[in-house]
Motif scaffolding. Structure first.
Motif: not given
Ligand code: SF4
Ligand code: SF4
Lengths: 318, 100
Positions: A1, A140, A212, A217, A251, A259, B34-35, B61-62, B64-65, B67-69, B84, B87, B90-91, B94, B97
């Motif tokens: 990754m 994000g 998806c 959605y 994605p 992945l 699905p991960l 970092r995890d 970002w695995k 998929l926002h599916c 969500e 998500l 993540k914001r 980020l 960082w």
């Protein structure tokens, strides 16, 4: 990754500079319409969102990232806090495959044929087309997504565009849900298959993978199924479909091609269990399932067979 | 050492919806994701509930695995909207960082 921050900063900078995440000039990725003689005036504006046009670059970038992921060179990229040179626009442009470019153009041409055969009054104006910024949102980076979305929405508003026709689920969701929320621009947004009115009898069965964003959605899964059923095309039952569809894995490709491939292979096994030809409606799903080993057809390629021009080109091919 | 901070959920509101406290840790999201991970995304949601800011940053970092599916959000029995929440995290990460 890979380090998500390095990747996101690179994508955001590219979007800011060129309007797309790969830093490629719009002219170099969006040439499909040349020679198509599409009307510039119409009740609806075809807005491709550039996702199909970006597939050649996505494939090239994913291939290059995949080579370096979890290797010492990849580690330098991960820990070196610097942008990998192989992701530069020049390298990506060279690495895009010609067949990917013509496949992307073919999908968009097929969509215009479907709209024409359906009697839809539409226009295409390349200067108003653009990338929605959706990847930044999903990763994000809301701030840079909003800045970009406002630029795109501003252009469309200034041109007085109120009705858009979209061709992929990510752009459709961005324009229907995110643009009203973050830019105040509220166009009427319909996918091309919601507007398609075709006739024929295909008498066959296919496996339709719900992306998806269409399946869950936007809850649009029934629309292509009803359209296909009217054309004699049945959709085989798939484990995980409609609002409960399973992601193709695409994605993840920008931060971890490995992945993306693992998830893609899992989904492909579910889809292949039907034993029927596989049909997708999203360029990201299409590209990732292909990388996972699938022989896959875009919905537009199936639908265009029920238009006169599609019939003719099929006959020519036979 | 992790400093538990219940104000963290409040701080996160700026980055997304405030639904983490709806979660009762059933693990449906983990089972359906699905991960195919042993604890994702539930572990991160638990961290939000207990205000474990440092642990979230450490496993940044995890995120970002994901998929926002949205499959986890669709199947969550408590409408905690785990997809969500991820998500929003993540914001948050980020932004942290970028401030570094
Ligand atoms: S987020 Fe929902 S599905 Fe996941 S553990 Fe909590 S309650 Fe269960
Ligand atoms: S949205 Fe993310 S956490 Fe939820 S099921 Fe999809 S990949 Fe897993």
């Amino acid at each position: 990754m890979f380090d998500p921050k390095i990747i996101i900063d690179l994508l955001a900078e590219n979007v800011r500079r060129t309007g797309n995440p790969f830093g490629l000039s719009t002219g170099s990725i969006n040439g499909w319409w040349k020679g198509a003689d599409l009307p510039r005036q119409g009740a609806n504006l075809l807005f491709t969102g550039m996702m199909y046009q970006m597939v050649p670059a996505i494939n090239a970038a994913t291939g290059l990232l995949g080579k370096y992921e979890d290797t010492p060179a990849g580690d330098r990229i991960r820990f070196g806090r610097r942008v990998p040179r192989f992701l530069s626009a020049a390298v990506l442009k060279m690495a895009t495959a010609k067949e990917d470019r013509s496949a992307a153009a073919g999908v968009l041409m097929d969509i215009t044929r479907i709209l024409q055969a359906s009697g839809v009054d539409f226009a295409y104006r390349p200067e108003l087309d653009g990338y929605s910024g959706i990847l930044l949102y999903d990763l994000g980076d809301r701030e840079n997504f909003i800045a970009h979305a406002r630029r795109v929405a501003g252009r469309l508003q200034e041109a007085g565009v109120e009705r858009l026709i979209t061709v992929d689920p990510h752009t459709t969701w961005a324009l229907r849900e995110l643009y009203p929320r973050y830019t105040g621009y509220r166009p009427e947004v319909r996918t091309y298959f919601e507007l398609a009115r075709l006739q024929g009898n295909g008498d066959r069965e296919v496996t339709l993978h719900d992306p998806c964003f269409y399946g869950r959605y936007l809850e649009l899964s029934q629309v292509p199924r009803t359209l296909l059923a009217g054309l004699g095309v049945r959709c085989a039952d798939v484990n995980s479909a409609g609002p409960f569809t399973s992601c193709c894995g695409g994605p993840a490709e920008s931060v971890s091609p490995a992945l993306a491939l693992t998830v893609g292979r899992r989904r492909l096994a579910e889809l292949q269990a039907t034993g029927r030809p596989l049909v997708t409606m999203c360029p990201i799903c299409h590209a990732n399932l292909r990388r996972a080993g699938a022989d896959v057809m875009d919905l537009s390629a199936l639908l265009v067979r029920f238009t006169r021009s599609g019939e003719n080109s099929q006959k020519r091919a036979e | 050492m992790t400093v538990v901070s219940p104000e963290f959920a409040e701080e996160l509101k700026e980055y997304g919806d405030d639904t983490a406290l709806q979660c009762f840790n059933c693990g449906t999201c983990v089972a359906i994701c699905p991960l195919v991970d042993d604890s994702f995304p539930r572990r991160l949601i638990r961290y939000v509930q207990i205000g474990a800011r440092e642990r979230i940053l450490a496993s940044g970092r995890d995120l970002w695995k994901c998929l926002h599916c949205g499959l986890c959000s669709r199947t969550c029995p408590r409408q905690a909207d785990p997809g969500e929440i991820i998500l929003g995290l993540k914001r948050y990460v980020l932004a942290a960082w970028r401030e570094e």
